[in-house]
Design an enzyme around this catalytic site. Sequence first.
Site, PDB file in Angstrom:
ATOM      1  N   ARG A   1       0.884  -1.236  -0.002  1.00 38.66           N
ATOM      2  CA  ARG A   1      -0.059  -0.028  -0.027  1.00 38.66           C
ATOM      3  C   ARG A   1       1.010   1.180  -0.075  1.00 38.66           C
ATOM      4  O   ARG A   1       1.451   1.639   1.082  1.00 38.66           O
ATOM      5  CB  ARG A   1      -0.984   0.097   1.388  1.00 38.66           C
ATOM      6  CG  ARG A   1      -1.668   1.207   1.510  1.00 38.66           C
ATOM      7  CD  ARG A   1      -2.743   1.374   2.496  1.00 38.66           C
ATOM      8  NE  ARG A   1      -2.324   0.644   3.839  1.00 38.66           N
ATOM      9  CZ  ARG A   1      -1.712   1.357   4.791  1.00 38.66           C
ATOM     10  NH1 ARG A   1      -1.181   2.571   4.755  1.00 38.66           N
ATOM     11  NH2 ARG A   1      -1.279   0.769   5.992  1.00 38.66           N
TER      12      ARG A   1
ATOM     13  N   HIS B   1      -3.556   4.071   4.811  1.00 41.56           N
ATOM     14  CA  HIS B   1      -4.784   3.454   4.600  1.00 41.56           C
ATOM     15  C   HIS B   1      -6.000   3.548   4.404  1.00 41.56           C
ATOM     16  O   HIS B   1      -6.761   2.947   3.586  1.00 41.56           O
ATOM     17  CB  HIS B   1      -4.641   2.571   6.003  1.00 41.56           C
ATOM     18  CG  HIS B   1      -6.068   1.582   6.425  1.00 41.56           C
ATOM     19  ND1 HIS B   1      -5.916   0.226   6.047  1.00 41.56           N
ATOM     20  CD2 HIS B   1      -7.215   2.045   7.087  1.00 41.56           C
ATOM     21  CE1 HIS B   1      -7.294  -0.229   6.531  1.00 41.56           C
ATOM     22  NE2 HIS B   1      -7.864   0.587   7.001  1.00 41.56           N
TER      23      HIS B   1
ATOM     24  N   TYR C   1       4.222   5.285  11.438  1.00 42.14           N
ATOM     25  CA  TYR C   1       4.276   3.787  11.746  1.00 42.14           C
ATOM     26  C   TYR C   1       5.576   3.350  10.619  1.00 42.14           C
ATOM     27  O   TYR C   1       5.903   2.094  10.807  1.00 42.14           O
ATOM     28  CB  TYR C   1       3.173   3.193  11.696  1.00 42.14           C
ATOM     29  CG  TYR C   1       2.247   3.039  10.657  1.00 42.14           C
ATOM     30  CD1 TYR C   1       2.466   2.530   9.684  1.00 42.14           C
ATOM     31  CD2 TYR C   1       1.203   3.935  10.858  1.00 42.14           C
ATOM     32  CE1 TYR C   1       1.575   2.438   8.493  1.00 42.14           C
ATOM     33  CE2 TYR C   1       0.211   4.027   9.777  1.00 42.14           C
ATOM     34  CZ  TYR C   1       0.386   2.976   8.639  1.00 42.14           C
ATOM     35  OH  TYR C   1      -0.593   3.402   7.755  1.00 42.14           O
TER      36      TYR C   1
END
Length: 375
Positions: free
Chosen positions: A271, A275, A284
């Site tokens: 990805r 998200h 993160y």
Amino acid sequence: MINEPNAALRDTDPDVGLFTVLREDGSADPANDPRISKDVLMSAYRHMRRLRMLDARMIVLQRQGRVGFYGACTGQEAVPIAAGLVAHESDWVFPALREQSMMLVRGFPLRDFVAQVFGNSADILKGRQMPSHQSGKRVHQVSWSSCIGPQIPQAVGAAHAMKLRKASSIAFGFTGDGATSQPDFHNAMNFAAVFAVPCVLVCQNNHWSISVPTSKQTASKTIAVKARAYGMPGVRVDGNDVLAVYKVLSDAAERARTGGGPTFVEAVTYRIGAHSTSDDPTRYRSDAEVESWKKKDPVDRLAKHLRKLGMIDDAFEAKLDETLGAEIGAVVKEIEAFPPPPRESLFQDVYAELPWNLREQREHLASMPPAPTHG
């Protein structure tokens, strides 16, 4: 002496290795090349390019406050587009967050797709569904659930019904790597194998279940290898190689159609973006990781292959961008002009004959002044 759990796994195993077709120079490995027709290759490219542009446009609209939420597919286009091209008209699709575009490949109008993003009166679902939960009965695609994983047992259950009815159709069920930690995944895998249902189960392993890395989801060497425990074939495929995905899904679908039962496919992808529009991935994961995966961009890899075949050039790509941009722009302009769903639609599609108490409520609502609007 206790053996290491992964000691017997070999990189040549289909559920441990990585099936790929496209080479770095854009050529296809002749040993693995599915020899897809040029028409299908070009269709795949058009759909992938349109999806990339559509996602970018929807994110801009969300940032401008014109739509509420969006989950983009950027970097993962190969899987849904290939799956849409493999699926037959009678097949049913049970997507996760990043497979809605299969609807477009299977003939769902872009206008109706975008209307579901806006959720206004142009939406055939009447604005009732959550954003990025598109569905369409006409193309046999149900809405996914924000509760992670339940679409897998739904796909398996539908496939079981198809088998009992001796139907020729099959079911496609999709999940992310995070959902493989859910009980629904394990229950579905076991049921699918025991009853040999005609389905293809696909995990898009994009390495991040929102902010949780795959290494925190499982200690297995791969996700595909989990299929062994349930007694079904598992295949690990390069999810950024549309030719490889098309080949693996075609074989799995044919196996399901001919009574061979289910197949579990792990598509290894990434990805590139957040998200969703509610996420900040810089908290993160590193920029270096993202940049390394951008070099494996599925749209760029297919473009390089098509150039190698002499099917596209700079002029073609410029014209394609202009055409797709105009198509998306015209649809957005048309759909955004529609008002919200009418208030009376609250009382539709539940009862064949409306009960007396709801009729009274509908009449009372109709007598009230319109609700205040924003802006």
